[in-house]
Design a protein around this motif. Sequence first.
Motif, PDB file in Angstrom:
ATOM      1  N   LEU A 153      -9.168 -45.371 -39.890  1.00  0.00           N
ATOM      2  CA  LEU A 153     -10.255 -44.534 -40.411  1.00  0.00           C
ATOM      3  C   LEU A 153     -10.502 -43.327 -39.518  1.00  0.00           C
ATOM      4  CD1 LEU A 153     -12.644 -43.971 -42.314  1.00  0.00           C
ATOM      5  CD2 LEU A 153     -14.011 -45.547 -40.931  1.00  0.00           C
ATOM      6  N   PHE A 154     -10.403 -43.520 -38.212  1.00  0.00           N
ATOM      7  CA  PHE A 154     -10.706 -42.423 -37.299  1.00  0.00           C
ATOM      8  C   PHE A 154      -9.487 -41.584 -36.923  1.00  0.00           C
ATOM      9  CE2 PHE A 154     -14.519 -44.924 -36.919  1.00  0.00           C
ATOM     10  CZ  PHE A 154     -15.508 -43.965 -36.771  1.00  0.00           C
ATOM     11  N   ASN A 155      -8.350 -41.886 -37.551  1.00  0.00           N
ATOM     12  CA  ASN A 155      -7.152 -41.090 -37.260  1.00  0.00           C
ATOM     13  C   ASN A 155      -6.501 -40.487 -38.497  1.00  0.00           C
ATOM     14  OD1 ASN A 155      -6.340 -41.318 -34.218  1.00  0.00           O
ATOM     15  ND2 ASN A 155      -7.046 -43.368 -34.783  1.00  0.00           N
ATOM     16  N   SER A 156      -6.813 -41.021 -39.666  1.00  0.00           N
ATOM     17  CA  SER A 156      -6.229 -40.484 -40.898  1.00  0.00           C
ATOM     18  C   SER A 156      -7.293 -39.756 -41.707  1.00  0.00           C
ATOM     19  CB  SER A 156      -5.632 -41.624 -41.738  1.00  0.00           C
ATOM     20  OG  SER A 156      -5.173 -41.124 -42.984  1.00  0.00           O
ATOM     21  N   ASP A 157      -7.042 -38.488 -42.039  1.00  0.00           N
ATOM     22  CA  ASP A 157      -7.996 -37.663 -42.784  1.00  0.00           C
ATOM     23  C   ASP A 157      -7.612 -37.486 -44.246  1.00  0.00           C
ATOM     24  OD1 ASP A 157      -9.200 -37.328 -40.341  1.00  0.00           O
ATOM     25  OD2 ASP A 157      -8.387 -35.317 -40.001  1.00  0.00           O
ATOM     26  N   THR A 158      -6.537 -38.117 -44.696  1.00  0.00           N
ATOM     27  CA  THR A 158      -6.027 -37.814 -46.030  1.00  0.00           C
ATOM     28  C   THR A 158      -6.237 -38.966 -47.014  1.00  0.00           C
ATOM     29  OG1 THR A 158      -3.812 -38.612 -45.437  1.00  0.00           O
ATOM     30  CG2 THR A 158      -4.272 -36.267 -45.108  1.00  0.00           C
ATOM     31  N   THR A 159      -6.189 -38.611 -48.287  1.00  0.00           N
ATOM     32  CA  THR A 159      -6.317 -39.576 -49.371  1.00  0.00           C
ATOM     33  C   THR A 159      -5.369 -39.158 -50.485  1.00  0.00           C
ATOM     34  OG1 THR A 159      -7.908 -40.677 -50.838  1.00  0.00           O
ATOM     35  CG2 THR A 159      -8.150 -38.294 -50.551  1.00  0.00           C
ATOM     36  N   THR A 160      -5.395 -39.870 -51.590  1.00  0.00           N
ATOM     37  CA  THR A 160      -4.571 -39.521 -52.748  1.00  0.00           C
ATOM     38  C   THR A 160      -5.469 -39.038 -53.878  1.00  0.00           C
ATOM     39  OG1 THR A 160      -2.890 -41.165 -52.181  1.00  0.00           O
ATOM     40  CG2 THR A 160      -2.920 -40.356 -54.451  1.00  0.00           C
ATOM     41  N   PHE A 161      -5.131 -37.874 -54.422  1.00  0.00           N
ATOM     42  CA  PHE A 161      -5.878 -37.332 -55.548  1.00  0.00           C
ATOM     43  C   PHE A 161      -4.882 -36.698 -56.497  1.00  0.00           C
ATOM     44  CE2 PHE A 161      -8.487 -34.084 -57.730  1.00  0.00           C
ATOM     45  CZ  PHE A 161      -9.503 -34.912 -58.201  1.00  0.00           C
ATOM     46  N   ASN A 162      -4.934 -37.120 -57.771  1.00  0.00           N
ATOM     47  CA  ASN A 162      -3.951 -36.648 -58.764  1.00  0.00           C
ATOM     48  C   ASN A 162      -2.529 -36.888 -58.272  1.00  0.00           C
ATOM     49  OD1 ASN A 162      -5.914 -35.851 -60.583  1.00  0.00           O
ATOM     50  ND2 ASN A 162      -5.955 -33.731 -59.831  1.00  0.00           N
ATOM     51  N   ARG A 163      -2.329 -38.065 -57.665  1.00  0.00           N
ATOM     52  CA  ARG A 163      -1.024 -38.523 -57.196  1.00  0.00           C
ATOM     53  C   ARG A 163      -0.472 -37.681 -56.053  1.00  0.00           C
ATOM     54  NH1 ARG A 163       2.201 -40.226 -62.794  1.00  0.00           N
ATOM     55  NH2 ARG A 163       0.579 -41.658 -63.584  1.00  0.00           N
TER      56      ARG A 163
END
Length: 356
Positions: free
Chosen positions: A174-184
């Motif tokens: 959580l404290f090292n990854s800033d990315t997620t998935t949106f529209n694949r």
Amino acid sequence: MGKRTNTATWNGKQWRIAVQKDGQRRYFYSSTQGRAGQREANAKADAWLDSGVCAKGARVADIGALWLRSVELSTSTDNYRPLESRWRVWVLPVIGAKKVDRLTDQDLQDVLNLAHAAGKSRKTLKSIAADMRAFCKYCRKSKISAYEPEELTIPAGARYKGKNVLQPDELAVLFNSDTTTFNRQRVPDPYINAYRFQVLTGLRPGELLGLRWEDVHGGVVYICRSINQLGEETQGKNQNAVRSFALSARAWAVLEDQHKITGNTGSVFRINNQHHYHTRWWAYCRTNGIVTISTYELRHTFVSVAKTLPAGEVKGLVGHSQDMDTFGVYGHALTGDAENIAQAVNAAFDKLLGEG
């Protein structure tokens, strides 16, 4: 006392008196001969007029509808809806057809026992018991019944529903990854600071949505509003929800990052609503291989990390005090206790994240 304009009369076998109240006519009798019997019949009539106890009164379902309406008018929708659901699902099927004046402790206990048998948690059972006590209090205040529950017990086998929390390796993600998935597509998560701030402070999701930049002063956060699941602004879950606390160094750093995104006016995290926030958090979890827990369980994660602190300090941070401690709140600001607590919270997260 109710007003009686007549008196019992002897019919050759017993004393009899008829009285009327709120459109209901009742008869009272005494087979005792002489004036003592007349006084006895009159006393029964007076007691009914005075107490308002409805021996032939409405059933629980009917009076319950009136009680629910009074609750709906006097509390927030967020509090009313789960109460109405518990009453409809667990109480009415068991005692809805019973007359209010005939209720017993065993009737109410049957409700709790059946809910327990259905697998409901200890917390839910306590809420159902509180609902039924509140209903009986309403009946007493309305002079519908004099009944007051005395012997309700939560079944011994009832347990609190287990909560999931982020484990140390998941906190590190959580404290090292800033990315997620949106529209694949893998993209920066616009709410990453919200997730982190909630874990670092233990805020409820609604309190997070309600946080505004003007609520942050000199390293201290003042929680004075909440946005419920219907998008309504409230003062929070209870009186203890209105509180203040000093920010840990980590929490302050997260706010500084957020400040670069939103500036220093309006809502801090610019989240549309609770449902949207939950949805984006779950997407972040799936993208980063984190166990999918609720956003409310981010609050439980904070409490788990801070469990080495004195219980009283943690309760104050998350708004779990039994009573609002005004001197405690302002005493922290004057004596430096709040800053010490913030440092201790920071040290706990540093240790977990391998930076202590």
